[in-house]
Design a protein around this motif. Structure first.
Motif, PDB file in Angstrom:
ATOM      1  N   GLU A  89      -7.175  24.658   3.788  1.00 56.24           N
ATOM      2  CA  GLU A  89      -6.498  24.538   5.076  1.00 56.24           C
ATOM      3  C   GLU A  89      -4.996  24.372   4.941  1.00 56.24           C
ATOM      4  O   GLU A  89      -4.217  24.909   5.750  1.00 56.24           O
ATOM      5  CB  GLU A  89      -7.063  23.337   5.855  1.00 56.24           C
ATOM      6  N   THR A  90      -4.557  23.621   3.924  1.00 53.66           N
ATOM      7  CA  THR A  90      -3.124  23.361   3.785  1.00 53.66           C
ATOM      8  C   THR A  90      -2.343  24.642   3.555  1.00 53.66           C
ATOM      9  O   THR A  90      -1.231  24.815   4.071  1.00 53.66           O
ATOM     10  CB  THR A  90      -2.867  22.359   2.642  1.00 53.66           C
ATOM     11  N   GLU A  96       1.118  29.355   8.654  1.00 54.85           N
ATOM     12  CA  GLU A  96       1.387  29.379  10.096  1.00 54.85           C
ATOM     13  C   GLU A  96       2.756  28.800  10.423  1.00 54.85           C
ATOM     14  O   GLU A  96       3.509  29.368  11.219  1.00 54.85           O
ATOM     15  CB  GLU A  96       0.301  28.588  10.841  1.00 54.85           C
ATOM     16  N   ARG A  97       3.061  27.651   9.829  1.00 54.69           N
ATOM     17  CA  ARG A  97       4.341  27.005  10.109  1.00 54.69           C
ATOM     18  C   ARG A  97       5.505  27.864   9.645  1.00 54.69           C
ATOM     19  O   ARG A  97       6.540  27.973  10.322  1.00 54.69           O
ATOM     20  CB  ARG A  97       4.386  25.645   9.409  1.00 54.69           C
ATOM     21  N   MET A 275      12.664  26.786  -0.675  1.00 57.98           N
ATOM     22  CA  MET A 275      11.431  26.483   0.049  1.00 57.98           C
ATOM     23  C   MET A 275      10.715  25.259  -0.507  1.00 57.98           C
ATOM     24  O   MET A 275      10.048  24.537   0.238  1.00 57.98           O
ATOM     25  CB  MET A 275      10.465  27.667  -0.030  1.00 57.98           C
ATOM     26  N   GLY A 276      10.823  25.050  -1.825  1.00 56.92           N
ATOM     27  CA  GLY A 276      10.078  23.979  -2.463  1.00 56.92           C
ATOM     28  C   GLY A 276      10.927  22.801  -2.878  1.00 56.92           C
ATOM     29  O   GLY A 276      10.422  21.887  -3.551  1.00 56.92           O
ATOM     30  N   ASN A 277      12.209  22.805  -2.526  1.00 55.97           N
ATOM     31  CA  ASN A 277      13.115  21.697  -2.857  1.00 55.97           C
ATOM     32  C   ASN A 277      13.103  21.368  -4.360  1.00 55.97           C
ATOM     33  O   ASN A 277      13.201  20.214  -4.763  1.00 55.97           O
ATOM     34  CB  ASN A 277      12.751  20.441  -2.059  1.00 55.97           C
ATOM     35  N   GLY A 278      12.973  22.402  -5.174  1.00 55.56           N
ATOM     36  CA  GLY A 278      12.922  22.211  -6.619  1.00 55.56           C
ATOM     37  C   GLY A 278      11.567  22.533  -7.203  1.00 55.56           C
ATOM     38  O   GLY A 278      11.438  22.786  -8.407  1.00 55.56           O
ATOM     39  N   LEU A 315       5.338  22.486   3.388  1.00 58.11           N
ATOM     40  CA  LEU A 315       5.198  21.848   4.692  1.00 58.11           C
ATOM     41  C   LEU A 315       6.146  20.656   4.831  1.00 58.11           C
ATOM     42  O   LEU A 315       6.779  20.465   5.878  1.00 58.11           O
ATOM     43  CB  LEU A 315       3.754  21.390   4.895  1.00 58.11           C
ATOM     44  N   ALA A 316       6.232  19.855   3.766  1.00 58.19           N
ATOM     45  CA  ALA A 316       7.113  18.687   3.807  1.00 58.19           C
ATOM     46  C   ALA A 316       8.564  19.109   3.971  1.00 58.19           C
ATOM     47  O   ALA A 316       9.326  18.472   4.720  1.00 58.19           O
ATOM     48  CB  ALA A 316       6.940  17.855   2.536  1.00 58.19           C
ATOM     49  N   VAL A 317       8.974  20.173   3.313  1.00 54.77           N
ATOM     50  CA  VAL A 317      10.349  20.671   3.451  1.00 54.77           C
ATOM     51  C   VAL A 317      10.620  21.100   4.894  1.00 54.77           C
ATOM     52  O   VAL A 317      11.658  20.755   5.471  1.00 54.77           O
ATOM     53  CB  VAL A 317      10.607  21.829   2.471  1.00 54.77           C
TER      54      VAL A 317
END
Length: 432
Positions: A89-90, A96-97, A275-278, A315-317
């Protein structure tokens, strides 16, 4: 003020060990190599504990070691990490986001680990769906390190052979051409490339360029100047691939993605490191009809591309960008910083031009404003003098004469004032 105190013998030992273990092809930044051991926000800390202002790194887009990103990574890594051949799901939540930040026409995403892989995949898709082989890139472009995109990356140097199917066009140099002329000049150069491919029995599969032309020297204005060039490529049967690795993800300020500044929707967009902040996370976004055609002809799998840990990080980013209004910050602080740089230009003749889009700026140094002769050695001196004063920036442009100003997105006006003040001291001292 020198900021490094490590014993010279110890540092040389580290450099020698690095060369012995990693080989000679790697490079280090700055005349005195930098050895960071910790990061937080827009600050880095070296092996002696000295604090540096980071005005260079776009990879930690929401700031070094952002606690929400670190927590998301740790939580998912402690739960499960697999791949896209299983359901998760993640991964779908992140897709989607992410897609919600793009125009409706771009509604499919394929995940990779690096921007190089994303561009490599875009090249495969363009060839498969158009049936064409030719590609058009700019004069100092950088699109990655895989074999297929390295031969489309002139900035890698003379040792890299540009492919016979690749045509290199002039950079849209608004400083030398003038903003009123850059659209026609770029369109003409692209049309000549199409004609050259035709004479060689080829058609363009795509034109591929970074949406702010960062490696070429950061050419951002006027908005819409790419219209004619894109129209010519599409008329010839090719696609428009927007490389958003450096240009996008809230950095433009007024828009989420660099191509949006021009009001043109690409056929494919490629994303990468911020996208992944590192964390190694990248993607290709495309029109669904293109991927339907591509998927009917072949398959795609990337063991780590789109894994659940990467999706949780992504997602966190996006959450941090939204919750901390980092796109608005890029617009406000970016404009403030650009104005400060232009004031500096008014006081120093060797600063020929300042170009900016959101929280990204290039300061072009010249030895003569009338001839606009690049002053690469002066630019190198300034970058190293800033490093000595605990401020990190880089260089860009074909001649290496443009100061690259590209801080993490949480950069504040206070940070900008600190940078501008130290830069004023440095250029004042080196201009004599």
């Amino acid at each position: 003020m020198l900021s490094y105190n490590r014993d010279a013998a110890a540092q040389q030992h580290l450099l020698d060990r690095r060369k012995r273990l990693l080989g000679p092809a790697y490079r280090v930044l700055y005349d005195t190599p930098f050895h960071p051991i910790r990061g937080e926000g827009v600050r880095l800390y070296d092996a002696d504990g000295a604090e540096y202002l980071d005005v260079y790194n776009n990879v930690p887009s929401v700031g070094h070691c952002h606690p929400r990103v670190v927590e998301a990574l740790s939580r998912q890594a402690a739960t499960l990490n697999t791949h896209t051949r299983y359901l998760h799901e993640t991964v779908l939540d992140y897709a989607e986001r992410l897609l919600a930040t793009f125009p409706d026409a771009l509604s499919n995403v394929m995940f990779t680990c690096t921007g190089s892989e994303a561009n490599d995949l875009a090249v495969r898709v363009a060839r498969a769906v158009t049936g064409n082989q030719g590609f058009i890139v700019t004069a100092n472009a950088y699109h990655g390190v895989t074999a297929s995109v390295a031969e489309m990356s002139p900035s890698l140097g003379a040792a890299i052979r540009i492919g016979d199917h690749v045509r290199v066009v002039d950079s849209p140099d608004s400083y030398r051409l003038g903003t009123a002329n850059v659209a026609d000049a770029f369109t003409q150069s692209v049309q000549e490339a199409i004609d050259s491919l035709t004479r060689a029995g080829m058609k363009p599969a795509a034109i591929l360029f970074d949406s702010v032309f960062a490696a070429d020297g950061l050419f951002t204005d006027p908005p819409g100047f790419i219209d004619g060039a894109i129209a010519a490529v599409r008329e010839a049967g090719g696609l428009y691939i927007a490389d958003e690795v450096q240009a996008g993800l809230a950095r433009p300020g007024a828009h989420m993605w660099g191509f949006e500044r021009h009001g043109i929707v690409p056929d494919i967009a490629t994303l990468g490191k911020p996208m992944g902040n590192g964390h190694p996370l990248a993607a290709m976004i495309a029109r669904p009809d293109l991927l339907q055609d591509f998927g009917n002809k072949t398959r795609y799998f990337n063991t780590f591309g789109g894994n659940p840990v990467s999706a949780a990080v992504g997602l966190a980013v996006l959450d941090v960008i939204h919750d901390e209004n980092l796109m608005g910050n890029a617009l406000e602080v970016g404009g403030y910083l650009a104005n400060g740089l232009r004031e500096l230009m008014n006081r120093h003749e060797f600063i020929g031009d300042v170009r900016a889009a959101g929280l990204y700026a290039a300061v072009e140094l010249v030895s003569d404003r009338a001839t606009k002769t690049p002053a690469a050695s002066l630019a190198t001196r300034i970058v190293n003098a800033l490093r000595d004063r605990r401020v990190l920036i880089g260089l860009c442009g074909a001649h290496g004469n443009c100061l690259k100003v590209r801080p993490p997105l949480p950069f504040t006006k206070t940070d900008a004032d600190e940078f501008l003040g130290i830069l004023e001291e440095v250029v004042g001292g080196l201009a004599t």
